[in-house]
Design an enzyme around this catalytic site. Structure first.
Site, PDB file in Angstrom:
ATOM      1  N   HIS A 113     -83.464 -50.443  46.400  1.00  0.00           N
ATOM      2  CA  HIS A 113     -84.423 -51.386  46.989  1.00  0.00           C
ATOM      3  C   HIS A 113     -84.725 -50.986  48.427  1.00  0.00           C
ATOM      4  O   HIS A 113     -83.819 -50.810  49.225  1.00  0.00           O
ATOM      5  CB  HIS A 113     -83.849 -52.804  46.969  1.00  0.00           C
ATOM      6  CG  HIS A 113     -83.869 -53.407  45.595  1.00  0.00           C
ATOM      7  ND1 HIS A 113     -83.587 -54.722  45.352  1.00  0.00           N
ATOM      8  CD2 HIS A 113     -84.144 -52.863  44.392  1.00  0.00           C
ATOM      9  CE1 HIS A 113     -83.690 -54.962  44.062  1.00  0.00           C
ATOM     10  NE2 HIS A 113     -84.013 -53.845  43.459  1.00  0.00           N
ATOM     11  N   TYR A 242     -84.162 -64.198  49.351  1.00  0.00           N
ATOM     12  CA  TYR A 242     -83.278 -65.213  49.936  1.00  0.00           C
ATOM     13  C   TYR A 242     -84.188 -66.355  50.379  1.00  0.00           C
ATOM     14  O   TYR A 242     -85.155 -66.106  51.115  1.00  0.00           O
ATOM     15  CB  TYR A 242     -82.552 -64.681  51.172  1.00  0.00           C
ATOM     16  CG  TYR A 242     -81.497 -63.637  50.885  1.00  0.00           C
ATOM     17  CD1 TYR A 242     -81.843 -62.318  50.594  1.00  0.00           C
ATOM     18  CD2 TYR A 242     -80.146 -63.956  50.924  1.00  0.00           C
ATOM     19  CE1 TYR A 242     -80.869 -61.351  50.334  1.00  0.00           C
ATOM     20  CE2 TYR A 242     -79.161 -63.003  50.665  1.00  0.00           C
ATOM     21  CZ  TYR A 242     -79.544 -61.710  50.378  1.00  0.00           C
ATOM     22  OH  TYR A 242     -78.581 -60.753  50.118  1.00  0.00           O
ATOM     23  N   PRO A 333     -70.767 -64.916  50.929  1.00  0.00           N
ATOM     24  CA  PRO A 333     -71.482 -63.866  50.202  1.00  0.00           C
ATOM     25  C   PRO A 333     -72.923 -63.598  50.666  1.00  0.00           C
ATOM     26  O   PRO A 333     -73.486 -62.566  50.286  1.00  0.00           O
ATOM     27  CB  PRO A 333     -71.475 -64.361  48.750  1.00  0.00           C
ATOM     28  CG  PRO A 333     -71.238 -65.821  48.830  1.00  0.00           C
ATOM     29  CD  PRO A 333     -70.416 -66.051  50.050  1.00  0.00           C
ATOM     30  N   LYS A 337     -71.751 -58.501  51.645  1.00  0.00           N
ATOM     31  CA  LYS A 337     -70.947 -57.537  52.412  1.00  0.00           C
ATOM     32  C   LYS A 337     -69.533 -57.296  51.869  1.00  0.00           C
ATOM     33  O   LYS A 337     -68.887 -56.311  52.241  1.00  0.00           O
ATOM     34  CB  LYS A 337     -70.819 -58.015  53.876  1.00  0.00           C
ATOM     35  CG  LYS A 337     -72.106 -57.956  54.648  1.00  0.00           C
ATOM     36  CD  LYS A 337     -72.477 -56.529  54.987  1.00  0.00           C
ATOM     37  CE  LYS A 337     -73.899 -56.398  55.449  1.00  0.00           C
ATOM     38  NZ  LYS A 337     -74.593 -55.256  54.911  1.00  0.00           N
ATOM     39  N   TYR A 425     -78.214 -55.380  57.318  1.00  0.00           N
ATOM     40  CA  TYR A 425     -78.274 -55.613  55.870  1.00  0.00           C
ATOM     41  C   TYR A 425     -77.989 -54.322  55.086  1.00  0.00           C
ATOM     42  O   TYR A 425     -77.196 -54.327  54.140  1.00  0.00           O
ATOM     43  CB  TYR A 425     -79.659 -56.162  55.514  1.00  0.00           C
ATOM     44  CG  TYR A 425     -79.741 -56.752  54.122  1.00  0.00           C
ATOM     45  CD1 TYR A 425     -79.344 -58.056  53.864  1.00  0.00           C
ATOM     46  CD2 TYR A 425     -80.208 -55.990  53.062  1.00  0.00           C
ATOM     47  CE1 TYR A 425     -79.410 -58.592  52.583  1.00  0.00           C
ATOM     48  CE2 TYR A 425     -80.277 -56.511  51.783  1.00  0.00           C
ATOM     49  CZ  TYR A 425     -79.882 -57.818  51.551  1.00  0.00           C
ATOM     50  OH  TYR A 425     -79.945 -58.336  50.282  1.00  0.00           O
TER      51      TYR A 425
HETATM   52  P1  FAD Z   1     -60.359 -57.420  44.690  1.00  0.00           P
HETATM   53  O1  FAD Z   1     -61.604 -56.982  44.049  1.00  0.00           O
HETATM   54  O2  FAD Z   1     -60.048 -58.875  44.693  1.00  0.00           O
HETATM   55  O3  FAD Z   1     -59.177 -56.650  43.961  1.00  0.00           O
HETATM   56  C1  FAD Z   1     -57.823 -56.973  44.170  1.00  0.00           C
HETATM   57  C2  FAD Z   1     -57.030 -56.635  42.926  1.00  0.00           C
HETATM   58  O4  FAD Z   1     -55.646 -56.825  43.194  1.00  0.00           O
HETATM   59  C3  FAD Z   1     -57.364 -57.563  41.760  1.00  0.00           C
HETATM   60  O5  FAD Z   1     -57.757 -56.802  40.627  1.00  0.00           O
HETATM   61  C4  FAD Z   1     -56.074 -58.343  41.513  1.00  0.00           C
HETATM   62  O6  FAD Z   1     -55.854 -58.625  40.144  1.00  0.00           O
HETATM   63  C5  FAD Z   1     -55.020 -57.395  42.070  1.00  0.00           C
HETATM   64  N1  FAD Z   1     -53.782 -58.061  42.499  1.00  0.00           N
HETATM   65  C6  FAD Z   1     -53.660 -59.223  43.190  1.00  0.00           C
HETATM   66  N2  FAD Z   1     -52.358 -59.514  43.387  1.00  0.00           N
HETATM   67  C7  FAD Z   1     -51.658 -58.524  42.803  1.00  0.00           C
HETATM   68  C8  FAD Z   1     -50.252 -58.269  42.661  1.00  0.00           C
HETATM   69  N3  FAD Z   1     -49.329 -59.089  43.174  1.00  0.00           N
HETATM   70  N4  FAD Z   1     -49.865 -57.170  41.979  1.00  0.00           N
HETATM   71  C9  FAD Z   1     -50.786 -56.286  41.457  1.00  0.00           C
HETATM   72  N5  FAD Z   1     -52.128 -56.500  41.562  1.00  0.00           N
HETATM   73  C10 FAD Z   1     -52.546 -57.592  42.239  1.00  0.00           C
HETATM   74  N6  FAD Z   1     -69.153 -59.860  47.339  1.00  0.00           N
HETATM   75  C11 FAD Z   1     -70.424 -59.535  47.517  1.00  0.00           C
HETATM   76  O7  FAD Z   1     -70.690 -58.639  48.336  1.00  0.00           O
HETATM   77  N7  FAD Z   1     -71.406 -60.166  46.791  1.00  0.00           N
HETATM   78  C12 FAD Z   1     -71.120 -61.128  45.833  1.00  0.00           C
HETATM   79  O8  FAD Z   1     -72.004 -61.639  45.175  1.00  0.00           O
HETATM   80  C13 FAD Z   1     -69.787 -61.487  45.617  1.00  0.00           C
HETATM   81  N8  FAD Z   1     -69.446 -62.416  44.691  1.00  0.00           N
HETATM   82  C14 FAD Z   1     -68.116 -62.738  44.508  1.00  0.00           C
HETATM   83  C15 FAD Z   1     -67.735 -63.707  43.569  1.00  0.00           C
HETATM   84  C16 FAD Z   1     -66.386 -64.069  43.402  1.00  0.00           C
HETATM   85  C17 FAD Z   1     -65.994 -65.116  42.375  1.00  0.00           C
HETATM   86  C18 FAD Z   1     -65.394 -63.434  44.199  1.00  0.00           C
HETATM   87  C19 FAD Z   1     -63.932 -63.817  44.036  1.00  0.00           C
HETATM   88  C20 FAD Z   1     -65.773 -62.456  45.129  1.00  0.00           C
HETATM   89  C21 FAD Z   1     -67.128 -62.112  45.298  1.00  0.00           C
HETATM   90  N9  FAD Z   1     -67.539 -61.126  46.231  1.00  0.00           N
HETATM   91  C22 FAD Z   1     -68.833 -60.814  46.409  1.00  0.00           C
HETATM   92  C23 FAD Z   1     -66.619 -60.413  47.032  1.00  0.00           C
HETATM   93  C24 FAD Z   1     -66.309 -59.033  46.463  1.00  0.00           C
HETATM   94  O9  FAD Z   1     -66.290 -59.075  45.067  1.00  0.00           O
HETATM   95  C25 FAD Z   1     -64.976 -58.646  47.072  1.00  0.00           C
HETATM   96  O10 FAD Z   1     -65.162 -58.543  48.472  1.00  0.00           O
HETATM   97  C26 FAD Z   1     -64.380 -57.343  46.529  1.00  0.00           C
HETATM   98  O11 FAD Z   1     -63.992 -57.510  45.197  1.00  0.00           O
HETATM   99  C27 FAD Z   1     -63.160 -56.964  47.370  1.00  0.00           C
HETATM  100  O12 FAD Z   1     -62.508 -55.886  46.794  1.00  0.00           O
HETATM  101  P2  FAD Z   1     -60.938 -55.701  46.966  1.00  0.00           P
HETATM  102  O13 FAD Z   1     -60.628 -54.423  46.260  1.00  0.00           O
HETATM  103  O14 FAD Z   1     -60.551 -55.870  48.372  1.00  0.00           O
HETATM  104  O15 FAD Z   1     -60.267 -56.947  46.190  1.00  0.00           O
HETATM  105  C1  DHB Z   2     -75.952 -60.326  45.253  1.00  0.00           C
HETATM  106  C2  DHB Z   2     -74.973 -61.082  45.832  1.00  0.00           C
HETATM  107  C3  DHB Z   2     -75.084 -61.409  47.163  1.00  0.00           C
HETATM  108  O1  DHB Z   2     -74.138 -62.145  47.761  1.00  0.00           O
HETATM  109  C4  DHB Z   2     -76.156 -60.995  47.911  1.00  0.00           C
HETATM  110  O2  DHB Z   2     -76.266 -61.362  49.206  1.00  0.00           O
HETATM  111  C5  DHB Z   2     -77.143 -60.234  47.317  1.00  0.00           C
HETATM  112  C6  DHB Z   2     -77.027 -59.881  45.987  1.00  0.00           C
HETATM  113  C7  DHB Z   2     -75.834 -59.976  43.819  1.00  0.00           C
HETATM  114  O3  DHB Z   2     -74.865 -60.414  43.179  1.00  0.00           O
HETATM  115  O4  DHB Z   2     -76.703 -59.292  43.295  1.00  0.00           O
END
Ligand code: FAD
Ligand code: DHB
Length: 431
Positions: A113, A242, A333, A337, A425
């Site tokens: 995009h 948005y 969200p 980011k 962004y």
């Molecule tokens: P995570 O993806 O949370 O991975 C951590 C992993 O560690 C998990 O798989 C978990 O099972 C594992 N774990 C936890 N504890 C233990 C343990 N004790 N032993 C072994 N494994 C363990 N970000 C956006 O930018 N846009 C979005 O739209 C968006 N939507 C989201 C919706 C939801 C419901 C959530 C929860 C988050 C969302 N986020 C979004 C945020 C984004 O998904 C996260 O910032 C990203 O997943 C972070 O990655 P990470 O690897 O740090 O953690």
């Molecule tokens: C999406 C999620 C977001 O939080 C955002 O700011 C833009 C896009 C998405 O899930 O596509």
């Protein structure tokens, strides 16, 4: 800001024979024995907790530099690969996935995009990223697709990922003999390592294992949540929208030519039972409305409510334990980011670990917190800004509303202001 309250377990030491000791007074007291399973790897250079974007990216970067690592993941592979979350990848993230050789499908299926639409009170403007940021863009590609590609690459390269392996203790990180105790198939195992990477998300064990006096904690809970859906519906716009509306925020995003991803602002105590599919489509249609816009609808196949918070700690290291991604920080969200920040932390952490193994120098590891936090604070500010700009906070016509409207009008007027938004962004390059 308040002081963190949790306690750590750096007083525990696991000996090679499996005996676990705890420091007491001047000496050590034996507090248990841990069974070793000869079929499982018992030692690695970097023990990684969590197979999310942070843990998998770290493993791929370390493996490329011939550093051995093992990922311990609490959930099953199916769960990890199907959990619906983010979808917006910054240019930096896409570039790194390319560099790691895990972008074949992203190249084919990711949607590039070059701009984004912003709406306020049914008036819409477009921010052209490529024009304002020297050609930088965002790519829409679901987080679970990134994870599928990364897991597959890890398996092909022989990087060990143990699924359904929950880390229950992090020991010895203040010494040179760190270890992770984990449970898999109802058995307890141990993995000794030089370093521990806490990539285990917001609810993981790594942050709660830090001693209570080494970091400050910052937290802001917003008075609204997001109801997000995935639907078999042709996207109604070729770029994201948005929207501020007097009924509340709405976001139009997408995953493919046949799948739309949409969000609406709801109250924190709202529940999915209150939202029939018809009610969601009706609300989206009202909030995204601008002249000439038509919302395509279809079968909804995923629905969830997510609370909005800003959270972070200001120290990502304790001895040989390093935190990255959601384990250390959460952004609301708005602006997409979260995933990108997790990957950005890992670039610093992987670089510092590689530097250590190459030159036997800890200077980059000691600089990890400061380096990573510069970007985290920037993203905290931008995500907070976008959240306040587009969510309904107070009555229509209130002081807050007029500030929001004034900001929106200023984006329209000022190329400088639009450029600030565009460069944050798509993701700042040199930070
Ligand atoms: P995570 O993806 O949370 O991975 C951590 C992993 O560690 C998990 O798989 C978990 O099972 C594992 N774990 C936890 N504890 C233990 C343990 N004790 N032993 C072994 N494994 C363990 N970000 C956006 O930018 N846009 C979005 O739209 C968006 N939507 C989201 C919706 C939801 C419901 C959530 C929860 C988050 C969302 N986020 C979004 C945020 C984004 O998904 C996260 O910032 C990203 O997943 C972070 O990655 P990470 O690897 O740090 O953690
Ligand atoms: C999406 C999620 C977001 O939080 C955002 O700011 C833009 C896009 C998405 O899930 O596509």
């Amino acid at each position: 800001m308040r002081r963190a309250r949790t306690g750590g377990d750096d007083r525990k030491i696991l000996r090679q024979d499996g005996n676990l000791f705890q420091r007491s007074g001047e000496g050590h007291e034996k507090i248990g024995t841990i069974k070793f399973n000869a079929n499982l790897k018992q030692k690695t250079q970097v023990g990684i907790i969590g197979a999310g974007p942070a843990g998998l990216t770290l493993a791929l970067l370390l493996h490329r530099a011939t550093i051995d690592c093992v990922i311990l993941e609490y959930r099953s592979r199916e769960y990890v690969e199907s959990r619906v979350r983010a979808g917006l990848l910054e240019q930096n993230t896409v570039d790194l996935l390319h560099e790691l050789g895990v972008a074949n499908r992203l190249n084919k299926e990711g949607l590039r995009h070059r701009g984004v639409y912003l709406s306020f009170d049914e008036q819409r403007i477009r921010i052209p990223f490529d024009e304002l940021t020297g050609g930088r863009c965002i790519t829409i590609y679901g987080q679970q697709e990134v994870l599928k590609d990364q897991v597959q690459a890890c398996i092909e390269k022989g990087i060990e990922i143990l699924f359904e392996a929950e880390v229950t203790e992090i020991n010895g990180v203040a010494t040179n003999s760190s270890s992770l105790v984990y449970r898999q198939n109802d058995e307890q195992h141990v993995l000794s390592c030089d370093f521990v990477a806490g990539c285990d998300g917001f609810h993981g064990i790594a942050r709660t294992s830090l001693p209570n006096n080494i970091y400050n904690e910052f937290r802001k809970d917003y008075p609204f949540s997001w109801l997000g859906i995935l639907a078999h519906a042709k996207p109604s716009s070729d770029e994201l929208v948005y929207a501020y509306h007097q009924r509340g925020f709405a976001l139009h995003s997408l995953r493919s030519e046949t799948v739309s991803r949409l969000y609406i602002q709801v109250d924190n105590d709202d529940r999915l039972e209150n939202w029939s599919d018809d009610k969601i489509w009706n609300e989206l249609s009202l909030r995204l409305q601008t002249e000439g816009f038509h919302l395509n609808t279809g079968a909804i196949f995923e629905k969830a409510i997510t609370p909005m918070r800003s959270f972070m700690i200001d120290n990502l290291q304790y001895g040989r334990l390093f935190l990255a991604g959601d384990a250390a920080h959460i952004v609301p969200p708005t602006g997409g980011k979260g995933l990108n920040l997790a990957v950005a932390d890992i670039k610093w952490l992987a670089g510092a670990l590689i530097h250590f193994y190459k030159h036997n120098k800890e200077d980059q590891l000691q600089g990890y917190t400061a380096n990573a936090l510069r970007r985290v604070w920037r993203a905290q500010d931008f995500s907070n800004f976008m959240t306040y700009l587009f969510h309904k906070q107070a009555a229509h016509g209130s002081f807050e509303y007029n500030l929001q409207k004034s900001k929106f009008d200023y984006i329209r007027l000022s190329k400088a202001y639009a450029t600030t938004i565009a460069e944050n962004y798509v993701g700042l390059k040199d930070i």
